[in-house]
Write an enzyme that holds these catalytic residues in place. Structure first.
Site, PDB file in Angstrom:
ATOM      1  N   LEU A 112      -7.967  -2.505  -0.718  1.00 56.68           N
ATOM      2  CA  LEU A 112      -6.533  -2.643  -0.977  1.00 56.68           C
ATOM      3  C   LEU A 112      -5.863  -2.192   0.316  1.00 56.68           C
ATOM      4  CD1 LEU A 112      -6.155  -1.072  -4.559  1.00 56.68           C
ATOM      5  CD2 LEU A 112      -6.070  -3.494  -3.928  1.00 56.68           C
ATOM      6  N   ASP A 113      -4.741  -2.823   0.654  1.00 64.04           N
ATOM      7  CA  ASP A 113      -4.036  -2.414   1.871  1.00 64.04           C
ATOM      8  C   ASP A 113      -3.621  -0.952   1.776  1.00 64.04           C
ATOM      9  OD1 ASP A 113      -4.229  -5.020   2.733  1.00 64.04           O
ATOM     10  OD2 ASP A 113      -2.206  -5.566   2.076  1.00 64.04           O
ATOM     11  N   LYS A 114      -3.336  -0.372   2.943  1.00 65.14           N
ATOM     12  CA  LYS A 114      -2.938   1.043   2.967  1.00 65.14           C
ATOM     13  C   LYS A 114      -1.735   1.301   2.048  1.00 65.14           C
ATOM     14  CE  LYS A 114      -1.590   4.596   6.273  1.00 65.14           C
ATOM     15  NZ  LYS A 114      -1.353   4.922   7.676  1.00 65.14           N
ATOM     16  N   LYS A 166       0.514 -10.700  -0.214  1.00 66.27           N
ATOM     17  CA  LYS A 166       1.686 -10.628   0.671  1.00 66.27           C
ATOM     18  C   LYS A 166       1.903 -11.961   1.385  1.00 66.27           C
ATOM     19  CE  LYS A 166       1.139  -5.701   1.451  1.00 66.27           C
ATOM     20  NZ  LYS A 166       0.423  -4.723   2.250  1.00 66.27           N
ATOM     21  N   HIS A 175      -4.721  -9.617   3.092  1.00 64.66           N
ATOM     22  CA  HIS A 175      -3.284  -9.546   2.725  1.00 64.66           C
ATOM     23  C   HIS A 175      -2.868 -10.738   1.855  1.00 64.66           C
ATOM     24  CE1 HIS A 175      -2.971  -6.276   5.449  1.00 64.66           C
ATOM     25  NE2 HIS A 175      -2.677  -6.943   6.545  1.00 64.66           N
TER      26      HIS A 175
END
Ligand code: URA
Length: 248
Positions: free
Chosen positions: A107-109, A198, A195
């Site tokens: 998962l992204d930061k 997004k 990503h």
């Protein structure tokens, strides 16, 4: 459960009781028992699931692999080590880190929510393989307006900004806040490109400002888990995950 016999020292070192050489000494000191008998020879073959193995009088419950669900907080990265940032492993208890778990995918930061951690490379491989198309559901908030055309475009399979084609995905719009101009909803993906949520929302003309994974295959994020908390999966939950890949 398996009927595989394993050496006693293998079982105990796998459970991080001590190294094999330390165990040898400990066995000679009479600190290890198998089915109520002192085991002085660590080469003894045992059934790790059936035999009662005790160390210093404490029963050792053998597990081949470990599985945890974390509610990942934002600001922490989904890796095992990092030079700069705190990682999800930094949020685990030391006794759990000893088993050397790793996150299943990333998962992204700034993304929060359901992250699986395990020592089971095979299950991780299955869950991430596009072949098994395991659904992952993301809750999002995005600055901008999404509508039925966006839903249709996702269902048909979007092309991202760099011409990458993504698989058809389910977009559900929950609400559009007219004063803030924020759309909230859910996006279900069966793959995990970099990503991806997004970038898909960006192609639709909006910008993700909040992202949380709420489900992964058969698992829903446990609402009892505060951000940064984690818990072990039950054997049934692990079985369900395996079932999902066996069905495909
Ligand atoms: N898609 C994203 O854009 N970010 C994530 O963290 C997960 C999916």
């Amino acid at each position: 459960m398996s009927k595989k016999l394993l050496r006693l020292d293998r079982v105990l070192s796998h459970m991080k009781i001590a190294s094999r050489s330390e165990l040898k000494k400990m066995a000679r000191q009479g600190r290890i028992e198998v089915n109520g008998e002192i085991a002085r020879n660590t080469a003894l073959k045992v059934d790790p699931y059936q035999d009662i193995i005790e160390f210093d009088g404490i029963r050792i419950e053998y597990q081949e692999h470990f599985y945890w669900m974390m509610n990942k907080p934002p600001g922490v990265i989904s890796a095992t080590v990092d030079k700069r940032d705190e990682t999800v492993l930094d949020l685990l208890d030391y006794e759990d880190v000893l088993f050397e778990p790793f996150p299943v995918g990333r998962l992204d930061k700034d993304t929060e929510g359901l992250l699986l951690l395990t020592t089971d490379g095979e299950l991780s491989h299955f869950l991430l393989s596009p072949r098994f198309a395991i659904p992952k559901v993301y809750e999002f908030e995005a600055r901008g307006f999404l509508n039925e055309d966006s839903v249709l475009a996702c269902a048909q399979g979007l092309t991202l900004e760099d011409e990458t084609k993504v698989l058809p995905a389910k977009l559900e719009i929950e609400n559009f806040d007219e004063t803030e101009e924020i759309t909230s909803g859910y996006l279900t993906l069966t793959e995990g490109k970099f990503h991806q949520v997004k970038r898909m929302i960006a192609v639709l003309g909006a910008e993700v400002i909040f992202l949380k994974r709420i489900s992964f295959g058969s698992l829903d994020l446990d609402e009892e888990l505060e951000l940064g908390d984690y818990r072990e999966l039950s054997p049934q939950e692990v079985e369900e995950l395996y079932k999902a890949v066996k069905q495909n």
